[in-house]
Design an enzyme around this catalytic site. Structure first.
Site, PDB file in Angstrom:
ATOM      1  CG  ASP A 242      -1.936  -1.049   0.916  1.00 45.11           C
ATOM      2  OD1 ASP A 242      -2.370  -1.630   0.227  1.00 45.11           O
ATOM      3  OD2 ASP A 242      -2.699  -1.193   2.133  1.00 45.11           O
TER       4      ASP A 242
HETATM    5  P1  NAP Z   1       0.829  -4.064   3.171  1.00 44.88           P
HETATM    6  O1  NAP Z   1       0.167  -3.058   2.201  1.00 44.88           O
HETATM    7  O2  NAP Z   1       0.170  -4.567   4.391  1.00 44.88           O
HETATM    8  O3  NAP Z   1       1.716  -5.139   2.260  1.00 44.88           O
HETATM    9  C1  NAP Z   1       2.455  -6.175   2.642  1.00 44.88           C
HETATM   10  C2  NAP Z   1       2.879  -6.975   1.635  1.00 44.88           C
HETATM   11  O4  NAP Z   1       3.959  -7.810   2.074  1.00 44.88           O
HETATM   12  C3  NAP Z   1       1.615  -7.843   1.008  1.00 44.88           C
HETATM   13  O5  NAP Z   1       1.347  -7.565  -0.335  1.00 44.88           O
HETATM   14  C4  NAP Z   1       2.472  -9.234   1.017  1.00 44.88           C
HETATM   15  O6  NAP Z   1       2.349  -9.843  -0.467  1.00 44.88           O
HETATM   16  C5  NAP Z   1       3.909  -9.021   1.223  1.00 44.88           C
HETATM   17  N1  NAP Z   1       4.334 -10.109   2.325  1.00 44.88           N
HETATM   18  C6  NAP Z   1       3.698 -10.660   3.344  1.00 44.88           C
HETATM   19  N2  NAP Z   1       4.572 -11.590   3.989  1.00 44.88           N
HETATM   20  C7  NAP Z   1       5.798 -11.504   3.198  1.00 44.88           C
HETATM   21  C8  NAP Z   1       6.889 -12.239   3.300  1.00 44.88           C
HETATM   22  N3  NAP Z   1       7.221 -13.179   4.400  1.00 44.88           N
HETATM   23  N4  NAP Z   1       7.677 -12.167   2.590  1.00 44.88           N
HETATM   24  C9  NAP Z   1       7.666 -10.946   1.351  1.00 44.88           C
HETATM   25  N5  NAP Z   1       6.494 -10.478   1.075  1.00 44.88           N
HETATM   26  C10 NAP Z   1       5.567 -10.833   2.101  1.00 44.88           C
HETATM   27  O7  NAP Z   1       2.155  -3.340   3.892  1.00 44.88           O
HETATM   28  P2  NAP Z   1       2.615  -1.699   3.857  1.00 44.88           P
HETATM   29  O8  NAP Z   1       2.878  -1.405   2.643  1.00 44.88           O
HETATM   30  O9  NAP Z   1       4.013  -2.014   4.796  1.00 44.88           O
HETATM   31  O10 NAP Z   1       1.584  -1.124   4.451  1.00 44.88           O
HETATM   32  C11 NAP Z   1       1.117  -1.008   5.590  1.00 44.88           C
HETATM   33  C12 NAP Z   1      -0.546  -0.821   5.583  1.00 44.88           C
HETATM   34  O11 NAP Z   1      -0.720  -1.011   6.888  1.00 44.88           O
HETATM   35  C13 NAP Z   1      -0.960   0.548   4.847  1.00 44.88           C
HETATM   36  O12 NAP Z   1      -2.174   0.341   4.565  1.00 44.88           O
HETATM   37  C14 NAP Z   1      -1.362   1.191   6.252  1.00 44.88           C
HETATM   38  O13 NAP Z   1      -2.293   2.239   6.474  1.00 44.88           O
HETATM   39  C15 NAP Z   1      -1.849   0.004   7.156  1.00 44.88           C
HETATM   40  N6  NAP Z   1      -1.610   0.552   8.730  1.00 44.88           N
HETATM   41  C16 NAP Z   1      -0.558   0.854   9.167  1.00 44.88           C
HETATM   42  C17 NAP Z   1      -0.275   1.224  10.597  1.00 44.88           C
HETATM   43  C18 NAP Z   1       1.120   1.460  11.228  1.00 44.88           C
HETATM   44  O14 NAP Z   1       1.158   2.107  12.148  1.00 44.88           O
HETATM   45  N7  NAP Z   1       2.141   1.229  10.510  1.00 44.88           N
HETATM   46  C19 NAP Z   1      -1.408   1.064  11.423  1.00 44.88           C
HETATM   47  C20 NAP Z   1      -2.736   0.712  10.890  1.00 44.88           C
HETATM   48  C21 NAP Z   1      -2.815   0.266   9.740  1.00 44.88           C
HETATM   49  P3  NAP Z   1       2.528 -11.503  -0.429  1.00 44.88           P
HETATM   50  O15 NAP Z   1       1.250 -12.011   0.129  1.00 44.88           O
HETATM   51  O16 NAP Z   1       2.317 -11.620  -1.950  1.00 44.88           O
HETATM   52  O17 NAP Z   1       3.489 -11.802  -0.115  1.00 44.88           O
END
Ligand code: NAP
Length: 462
Positions: A389
């Site tokens: 994301d």
């Molecule tokens: P993300 O959008 O959740 O994407 C994570 C990606 O990691 C997935 O597409 C997954 O694809 C891949 N993945 C998972 N396990 C893996 C592994 N072992 N090896 C390689 N790839 C792996 O993560 P992000 O880009 O960090 O975004 C964070 C999201 O969380 C945002 O939408 C944000 O708004 C939300 N959020 C964050 C917080 C905060 O405080 N940080 C709080 C609330 C919400 P595959 O399954 O294909 O591997």
């Protein structure tokens, strides 16, 4: 009398340490020091309180101190870094439970034991204390259960949910106001406590596990406000100061997290985000181009500047050490290596900073979103490690996207993008990411740690 001065002095010193501790936490470089200062402040406050002439039993306090310290130490030693969000949820639950119990026992002491009238001021403080405290206990426990996958993490919704929740809250608030005018109605007091416990559960049920960090920041704020109210109820200055600091810093943190996700706090609390969504992603054009570790290693080894963009997948794969090793071997070859940190990458604030610090990546190599985006045009390769994301160009380009307006790390503006992920899994928002289909993007499939280890070996051989 002599001890009273000592206690107040200890509270003053503790409060100063809390304030400086909080200030230290605002920067990764000073955070460890800040944490130590806050802990020292808490020790000073506890020692000061032990000189209170009204203490009933030192034996019970010592038993509590030993049991509490053992549980705290065990949690800190054995809970893995990846379980930090649920560990924080448990801490909030315990803190809020303490505040609620103090409120309930103080009410019982006056209303039942002493049969003394409770002033409106004291009743207001007690009411706030048990209202905020009780809902935080059950809300935090439910957050823990969702994060620990002891129950379904996706939002649990049903018809009329928001109406029921708001009605319950209004009912508890009406009882609270009634009690201020007539504190003798002890049955009503306990009904209010019960309603608050129930409200905590119902409030968190429709919130998805990934939104829990925001909820927990909010619960942190409620627990702080409950402690401040406790301070007013029992006339304790350090509780008022520490509770207010906690209450407002938690609130500011939840607002900052919402801002970084471009969402409102009401959307987080009542929007059931994380439920299956209608995918309004830009019509995907092109195909995902798979690349081999050897090809990527070649690109990296001969690049001028490489930017690593870690995300939630790096945390699940525990790939922070592997990325540091790859970074170091590239630096030995003269490549400039930078790490781009999105404020909400991962699942809790500072998630990526904590993991990379654990792997000894220097702070000076970490760049915030605003610092790194202008450099994208001059970057040869961006390596996206389990992020989705936070690098989705739809947030910038497609106003109908569910994440429209969320600031992103603009990796698509670099010369070449390599995405490390296991397969076609979506990110937290559950939507497609057009970045993966762009011409300058290559997909290196596999667990992030395994892929990075392969890349390191291939770089050494190239
Ligand atoms: P993300 O959008 O959740 O994407 C994570 C990606 O990691 C997935 O597409 C997954 O694809 C891949 N993945 C998972 N396990 C893996 C592994 N072992 N090896 C390689 N790839 C792996 O993560 P992000 O880009 O960090 O975004 C964070 C999201 O969380 C945002 O939408 C944000 O708004 C939300 N959020 C964050 C917080 C905060 O405080 N940080 C709080 C609330 C919400 P595959 O399954 O294909 O591997």
């Amino acid at each position: 009398m002599k001890f009273n001065y000592f206690i107040e002095l200890a509270y003053l010193l503790a409060s100063i340490l809390f304030i400086f501790g909080l200030k230290g936490l605002s920067n990764p470089k000073t955070a460890r020091n800040g944490m130590n200062m806050a802990a020292a402040g808490m020790l000073v406050a506890v020692v000061g309180t032990l000189f209170n002439a009204e203490i009933v039993s030192y034996e019970l306090i010592i038993i509590g101190l030993i049991v509490g310290s053992l549980i705290g130490a065990a949690m800190s030693i054995w809970m893995p870094m990846t379980a930090m969000p649920q560990r924080t949820a448990l801490s909030h639950a315990f803190g809020a439970l303490a505040a609620s119990l103090v409120g309930i026992s103080e009410y019982y002491r006056y209303a039942v034991d002493l049969q003394e009238p409770i002033s409106s001021f004291k009743m207001t403080a007690l009411g706030f204390e048990v209202l905020f405290g009780s809902l935080t206990v059950t809300g935090s426990l439910l957050a823990f259960a969702k994060l620990q996958e002891m129950m379904r993490g996706t939002p649990i919704t049903y018809k009329g949910q928001n109406v029921l929740n708001v009605s319950l809250f209004i009912l508890a608030a009406v009882i609270f106001i009634y009690l201020i005018f007539d504190p003798t109605q002890s049955t009503l007091f306990y009904v209010m406590v019960g309603l608050s416990f129930l409200f905590g559960i119902l409030l968190v049920l429709p919130i998805g596990a990934a939104d829990m960090p925001v909820v927990m920041a909010l619960m942190n704020s409620y627990a702080g406000l409950a402690s401040a109210a406790t301070g007013f109820a029992i006339g304790n200055n350090v509780l008022i100061i520490a509770g207010t600091l906690d209450g407002f810093s938690g609130f500011i943190l939840s607002i900052l997290m919402c801002k970084a996700m471009n969402r409102s706090i009401t959307n987080v609390l009542f929007g059931a985000f994380g439920s299956p969504v209608e995918d309004t992603s830009t019509a995907v054009q092109g195909v995902m181009r798979e690349v081999s570790a050897e090809d990527v290693a070649m690109q990296l080894a001969y690049a001028r500047q490489v930017v690593f963009v870690p995300g939630y997948g790096m945390a699940t794969a525990q790939a922070q050490h592997a990325v540091r090793e790859l970074g170091e071997s590239l630096e030995h070859r003269g490549v400039i290596v930078k790490y781009a940190i999105h404020p909400v990458a991962g699942r809790m604030p500072g998630h990526m900073n904590v993991l990379l610090a654990e792997a000894n990546v220097p702070y000076s190599a970490l760049y915030e979103l605003e610092q790194i985006n202008p450099e994208m045009g001059a970057t040869d390769v961006c390596v996206v490690i389990g992020a989705n994301d936070v690098v989705n160009p739809d947030a910038r380009d497609n106003p109908t996207s569910p994440i429209a307006g969320m600031p992103i790390i603009e990796v698509d503006k670099s010369h070449s993008v390599i995405v490390l992920k296991r397969g076609k899994g979506k990110g937290f928002s559950g939507i497609e990411n057009p970045l993966f289909f762009k011409q300058n993007t290559g997909m290196l499939y596999g667990d992030a740690k395994a892929s990075l280890t392969k890349l390191s070996q291939a770089v050494l051989q190239s």
